[in-house]
Structure formats: C-alpha cells, structure tokens
Design a protein around this motif. Structure first.
Motif, PDB file in Angstrom:
ATOM      1  N   UNK A  36       0.804  -1.229   0.000  1.00  0.00           N
ATOM      2  CA  UNK A  36       0.000   0.000   0.000  1.00  0.00           C
ATOM      3  C   UNK A  36       0.831   1.270   0.000  1.00  0.00           C
ATOM      4  N   UNK A  37       2.037   1.233   0.540  1.00  0.00           N
ATOM      5  CA  UNK A  37       2.825   2.438   0.694  1.00  0.00           C
ATOM      6  C   UNK A  37       4.222   2.218   0.128  1.00  0.00           C
ATOM      7  N   UNK A  38       4.669   3.217  -0.632  1.00  0.00           N
ATOM      8  CA  UNK A  38       5.988   3.092  -1.247  1.00  0.00           C
ATOM      9  C   UNK A  38       7.106   3.290  -0.231  1.00  0.00           C
ATOM     10  N   UNK A  39       6.912   4.173   0.728  1.00  0.00           N
ATOM     11  CA  UNK A  39       7.887   4.422   1.781  1.00  0.00           C
ATOM     12  C   UNK A  39       7.213   4.250   3.134  1.00  0.00           C
ATOM     13  N   UNK A  40       8.008   3.961   4.125  1.00  0.00           N
ATOM     14  CA  UNK A  40       7.439   3.874   5.465  1.00  0.00           C
ATOM     15  C   UNK A  40       6.898   5.234   5.904  1.00  0.00           C
ATOM     16  N   UNK A  41       7.530   6.303   5.446  1.00  0.00           N
ATOM     17  CA  UNK A  41       7.025   7.640   5.767  1.00  0.00           C
ATOM     18  C   UNK A  41       5.615   7.844   5.217  1.00  0.00           C
ATOM     19  N   UNK A  42       5.303   7.237   4.075  1.00  0.00           N
ATOM     20  CA  UNK A  42       3.954   7.336   3.537  1.00  0.00           C
ATOM     21  C   UNK A  42       2.946   6.619   4.425  1.00  0.00           C
ATOM     22  N   UNK A  43       3.366   5.526   5.005  1.00  0.00           N
ATOM     23  CA  UNK A  43       2.485   4.801   5.916  1.00  0.00           C
ATOM     24  C   UNK A  43       2.194   5.625   7.166  1.00  0.00           C
ATOM     25  N   UNK A  44       3.209   6.309   7.670  1.00  0.00           N
ATOM     26  CA  UNK A  44       3.013   7.169   8.838  1.00  0.00           C
ATOM     27  C   UNK A  44       2.138   8.364   8.470  1.00  0.00           C
ATOM     28  N   UNK A  45       2.338   8.901   7.280  1.00  0.00           N
ATOM     29  CA  UNK A  45       1.535  10.046   6.830  1.00  0.00           C
ATOM     30  C   UNK A  45       0.072   9.669   6.679  1.00  0.00           C
ATOM     31  N   UNK A  46      -0.207   8.412   6.440  1.00  0.00           N
ATOM     32  CA  UNK A  46      -1.589   7.946   6.271  1.00  0.00           C
ATOM     33  C   UNK A  46      -2.425   8.243   7.509  1.00  0.00           C
ATOM     34  N   UNK A  47      -1.794   8.291   8.672  1.00  0.00           N
ATOM     35  CA  UNK A  47      -2.532   8.604   9.894  1.00  0.00           C
ATOM     36  C   UNK A  47      -3.219   9.961   9.790  1.00  0.00           C
ATOM     37  N   UNK A  48      -2.535  10.932   9.212  1.00  0.00           N
ATOM     38  CA  UNK A  48      -3.106  12.265   9.056  1.00  0.00           C
ATOM     39  C   UNK A  48      -4.092  12.311   7.890  1.00  0.00           C
ATOM     40  N   UNK A  49      -3.718  11.701   6.776  1.00  0.00           N
ATOM     41  CA  UNK A  49      -4.554  11.775   5.576  1.00  0.00           C
ATOM     42  C   UNK A  49      -5.897  11.086   5.798  1.00  0.00           C
ATOM     43  N   UNK A  50      -5.900   9.962   6.489  1.00  0.00           N
ATOM     44  CA  UNK A  50      -7.131   9.190   6.657  1.00  0.00           C
ATOM     45  C   UNK A  50      -8.161   9.912   7.521  1.00  0.00           C
ATOM     46  N   UNK A  51      -7.763  10.947   8.234  1.00  0.00           N
ATOM     47  CA  UNK A  51      -8.706  11.711   9.052  1.00  0.00           C
ATOM     48  C   UNK A  51      -9.452  12.776   8.256  1.00  0.00           C
ATOM     49  N   UNK A  52      -9.001  13.022   7.049  1.00  0.00           N
ATOM     50  CA  UNK A  52      -9.569  14.116   6.270  1.00  0.00           C
ATOM     51  C   UNK A  52     -10.719  13.619   5.392  1.00  0.00           C
ATOM     52  N   UNK A  53     -11.855  14.285   5.416  1.00  0.00           N
ATOM     53  CA  UNK A  53     -12.954  13.928   4.519  1.00  0.00           C
ATOM     54  C   UNK A  53     -12.669  14.404   3.104  1.00  0.00           C
ATOM     55  N   UNK A  54     -13.623  14.216   2.223  1.00  0.00           N
ATOM     56  CA  UNK A  54     -13.461  14.598   0.833  1.00  0.00           C
ATOM     57  C   UNK A  54     -14.426  15.721   0.487  1.00  0.00           C
ATOM     58  N   UNK A  55     -13.993  16.590  -0.408  1.00  0.00           N
ATOM     59  CA  UNK A  55     -14.886  17.549  -1.041  1.00  0.00           C
ATOM     60  C   UNK A  55     -15.011  17.118  -2.499  1.00  0.00           C
ATOM     61  N   UNK A  56     -16.085  16.412  -2.773  1.00  0.00           N
ATOM     62  CA  UNK A  56     -16.238  15.779  -4.077  1.00  0.00           C
ATOM     63  C   UNK A  56     -16.737  16.769  -5.113  1.00  0.00           C
ATOM     64  N   UNK A  57     -16.356  16.522  -6.359  1.00  0.00           N
ATOM     65  CA  UNK A  57     -16.847  17.319  -7.454  1.00  0.00           C
ATOM     66  C   UNK A  57     -18.370  17.144  -7.564  1.00  0.00           C
ATOM     67  N   UNK A  58     -19.026  18.173  -8.053  1.00  0.00           N
ATOM     68  CA  UNK A  58     -20.487  18.139  -8.152  1.00  0.00           C
ATOM     69  C   UNK A  58     -20.917  18.481  -9.572  1.00  0.00           C
ATOM     70  N   UNK A  59     -21.908  17.765 -10.091  1.00  0.00           N
ATOM     71  CA  UNK A  59     -22.390  18.061 -11.448  1.00  0.00           C
ATOM     72  C   UNK A  59     -23.177  19.357 -11.481  1.00  0.00           C
ATOM     73  N   UNK A  60     -23.325  19.865 -12.673  1.00  0.00           N
ATOM     74  CA  UNK A  60     -24.055  21.104 -12.893  1.00  0.00           C
ATOM     75  C   UNK A  60     -25.547  20.799 -12.943  1.00  0.00           C
ATOM     76  N   UNK A  61     -26.323  21.447 -12.075  1.00  0.00           N
ATOM     77  CA  UNK A  61     -27.760  21.226 -12.044  1.00  0.00           C
ATOM     78  C   UNK A  61     -28.473  21.905 -13.202  1.00  0.00           C
ATOM     79  N   UNK A  62     -29.721  21.517 -13.450  1.00  0.00           N
ATOM     80  CA  UNK A  62     -30.462  22.093 -14.591  1.00  0.00           C
ATOM     81  C   UNK A  62     -30.819  23.555 -14.404  1.00  0.00           C
ATOM     82  N   UNK A  63     -30.734  24.069 -13.173  1.00  0.00           N
ATOM     83  CA  UNK A  63     -31.092  25.474 -12.969  1.00  0.00           C
ATOM     84  C   UNK A  63     -30.116  26.433 -13.629  1.00  0.00           C
TER      85      UNK A  63
END
Length: 433
Positions: A64-91
């Motif tokens: 899953x991780x290329x470096x051990x530092x990436x595995x440690x960084x996952x602790x911070x990244x996994x706490x962050x939610x996502x702001x997903x892209x949104x489609x354009x509404x018909x309005x």
C-alpha cells in the motif's frame, strides 16, 4: 670498520630514497591528468548527472505504501474527509452557463463524474509527494497506489475531460483590467470578496469551489483563481489541466487535517483509466447532489450593502422577470434529489436482504447443531458455509449478486492468503501494527 661504513652507507641512502617521492610517480600523475584533460568529451559525460530512474513497484515498502514515511503520513490523511466534485444542475441552463462552459471547452469538468473508493483516495494522497512535479525526482509524474505505479500529470487529467489546451500559455492580464472585469468596476485591489463579483463570475466561482479549486474560503478570491475565472468567462484558452494538477500537488506532504481532500472522483477515474480494478465493497454509494443557482446570486439587489450587483449573465429565464421564474427552478433539482435518494434506498434494501439471509442461515445452523440459543462456534459456521458453497447457497438463494463465502484455511480465509487486493481494504486500526 671500512666494511661497516660501506654497509651502513647504502642502507641510509636507500632510506632517504624511500622517504622522498620518486619522480616517476609524479610524471605518471601528470601524464594521467593530461590524458584526462585531453579527453574532454569523456570528462563531460562523466560529470553529467545520472539519468533519474522512476520509481518501481518492486522497491515499495509494502503493498500500500511506497515508503514507510507514507504509511506514517496515512494517519493524518485518513482523518480528512473529501470535497467531491459536483455536477451542474439544470437550474444553470436558464442563465446560459452550460453554453458558456461549452464555448470555453471545459463543460466536461462539470458533467463527468463517477463513484470512488474512499480508502483508495486516502492511499493516493498518502503516497503523493512534492517530487511529482519535479523533473529531477524519481517520483516525477508518478504515484504508487496498491502494488502499482501510476502516471499522474496534466496530460492524463486533460484526457479525462477532453481538454485540448495542455501547454497553452494564456495571455497576461493587468490587475486593473482583471479586477474591473470580475467586479464590474466596483473594486480595484486584491483580495476580492465574492459579494463584489458580478453575477456571471459569482456563478463561476461557485462552480470552481467544487470542481476547479476546492477551497474552504468561500468568501474571498485571490488573483490566481480569479485569473482562471476570467479566462473561462471570457472564452480565452487556458491550461485548466495544469491548474488542477497544481491544486492536487499542493496537498502533497501536507500535515493539516482541517481541510477536505479535493478531486476524489477525478483521481479515481485517472486510476481506472490506467487499469485499476474496481472494488465495489469500498465505493462511496452515491454521487453528490448537483449544484443549483441561488436566488441571492442572480438577484441584483440581494447584496446586504444595497449595492446593485452587475448583471453580466449570458441570458435570463424566458419569463418577464427573474423573480417570477425562481419558483420553477427548484423543481428539476428536487427530482434529481429524489432519484439519488431512491438509488441509495434500493442499495440499502439489497444490503438488508443479504444480511437477513446470513442471519437466517446462521440461525438454522444453530438449531441444526442443537444449540437453541443460537450460539454456534465461529469455525464451524465458516466450515459449513464453505461446504455449502457460500451464504447464498446455504440459505437457498439463487441471487447471483450475493457473493459466496471464501473457504477457510488454517483459521484464515484462502483469499487473505492468495489475493493481495484484500490487503488494501483493512480496518484503520490495523494499518500501523
């Protein structure tokens, strides 16, 4: 005595010769130096930096991780939610925004979306480094995600949205002209308040905060993002793929957990386009709701300071006034919400049926074993499910969508021993054991 003098004389002279460097060595060094200096092409090749070798999956720290530092960084990244892209509404149709985006060549950025796997996106950002934009780095345009190295560059992003402006250098714009266009001549300096923007650029800003430059600062606009809105609103070709690439790279090596991770759908489509095999078990069940036009944006007198907003929209609804057309605008949006919620409801019903079949089978297995309380040993239940061909077969179901249970081998499933893909989807608390 004479013999002693003769014997000591040569030995002392030989010692003196040994302590002084022989001239032959010096001449050899000069010859070697002159030979090397005469061969100038060879010296230039030797002094040139070695070519950078891109990263390879065989050098990864684990699956899953290329470096051990990436595995440690996952602790911070996994706490962050996502702001997903949104489609354009018909309005937006009534105000001519889709036509404006189509003429600018960026309409696909607000229409092409897909589900994504949350854990996969977290792993992408955990392995993302600032070297992805440095041509001198082995991580240049490369990101390691689950046993594979994927290309990540503006060209790949442009291919997802059919953007033909990769490498385009947009013309420079003076601050005075830029600010005057964005605000309708009301402001003269940065940063700008979004309430100062004209109607058209206020709508484009709302689209950009989810699809082009996700941000938590919805009240202000800096020059870099304002310039992008200016290019799109004016129909000037610009390198939007490079802009989005820089927005994602800005999250590399970030230690903040306060802001959401941007572009999950784009990243997922980019990995799918390069051969990643979907895993529906961890996919986000539904797409985000489409964007809609707020009446406060298109109303010239909606500003709390009672300053009329500049109306530079491409067009207006066909009714006599914008306020009369406002009540009809939410109707298509409500239908979109109903369709999204209906899909979620059907998925929940299917999941409930699957769980009910498992419960019924385990209860039947408990009664078959003579245990009226339903307490059956975990190993025995797995062995019986394995012999019966899985939960669906044991429960007498013909539904092919119910996946059979994997046979157990030594207390662990065979799939855990043979299929590395399952290692990607583990509990968060097990990641750093």
């Amino acid at each position: 005595m004479g013999k002693r003098k003769n014997t000591t004389g040569p030995s002392s002279s030989s010692k003196r010769r040994a302590t002084t460097p022989p001239p032959l060595r010096r001449s050899r060094r000069r010859a070697t130096h002159s030979a090397s200096s005469s061969a100038q092409p060879t010296t230039s090749d030797d002094s040139a930096p070695d070519p950078v070798v891109p990263i390879s999956a065989v050098d990864a720290f684990n699956s899953r991780f290329f470096l051990r530092a990436n595995q440690i960084r996952w602790r911070l990244v996994s706490r962050r939610p996502f702001v997903s892209e949104r489609p354009l509404g018909p309005s937006f149709d009534a105000f001519g925004i889709p036509d404006l985006l189509r003429s600018a060549g960026v309409l696909a950025t607000v229409t092409r979306f897909s589900h994504f796997e949350s854990q996969l996106i977290h792993d992408f950002y955990a392995n993302l480094t600032s070297g992805v934009s440095d041509s001198r780095s082995c991580f240049y345009e490369r990101v390691y995600v689950f046993n594979r190295v994927y290309e990540f560059n503006p060209t790949r992003i442009a291919s997802l949205f059919d953007l033909s402006t990769v490498g385009t250098v947009a013309p420079t714009v003076d601050d005075s002209d830029l600010i005057s266009t964005l605000t309708g001549g009301k402001m003269r300096s940065w940063p700008l308040q979004t309430t100062d923007l004209t109607m058209k650029y206020r709508l484009l800003f709302g689209i950009g905060t989810t699809n082009w430059f996700p941000t938590a600062h919805h009240g202000t606009l800096n020059r870099r993002r304002g310039l992008l809105l200016y290019y799109i609103g004016s129909g000037i070709p610009c390198d939007l793929a490079q802009f989005i690439f820089e927005e994602i790279v800005a999250e590399a090596d970030s230690k903040s957990t306060a802001y959401s991770l941007p572009f999950p759908s784009l990243i997922y489509r980019l990995l799918i386009d390069q051969g990643y095999v979907k895993n529906r078990k961890n996919a986000v069940p539904s797409l985000p709701l489409p964007l809609s036009v707020s009446s406060k944006i298109v109303d010239p007198h909606s500003d709390s300071r009672r300053v009329a907003r500049v109306d530079d929209l491409p067009c207006r609804p066909s009714s006599s006034s914008g306020r009369q057309a406002a009540p009809s605008a939410p109707a298509p949006i409500i239908s979109d919400v109903i369709s999204v919620l209906s899909a979620e409801y059907e998925a929940a019903i299917a999941r409930a049926d699957e769980l009910k079949k498992k419960i019924d089978y385990l209860q039947a297995l408990a009664q078959k074993g003579g245990d009226t309380s339903g307490g059956v040993r975990h190993e025995a239940a797995h062995q019986e499910i394995s012999r019966s061909g899985g939960v669906a077969a044991a429960a007498g179901s013909d539904d092919p969508t119910v996946a059979p249970t994997v046979p157990t081998v030594g207390g662990a499933t065979a799939e855990e021993d043979t299929d590395d893909e399952e290692e990607l989807f583990v509990d968060a608390e097990d990641i750093l054991d």
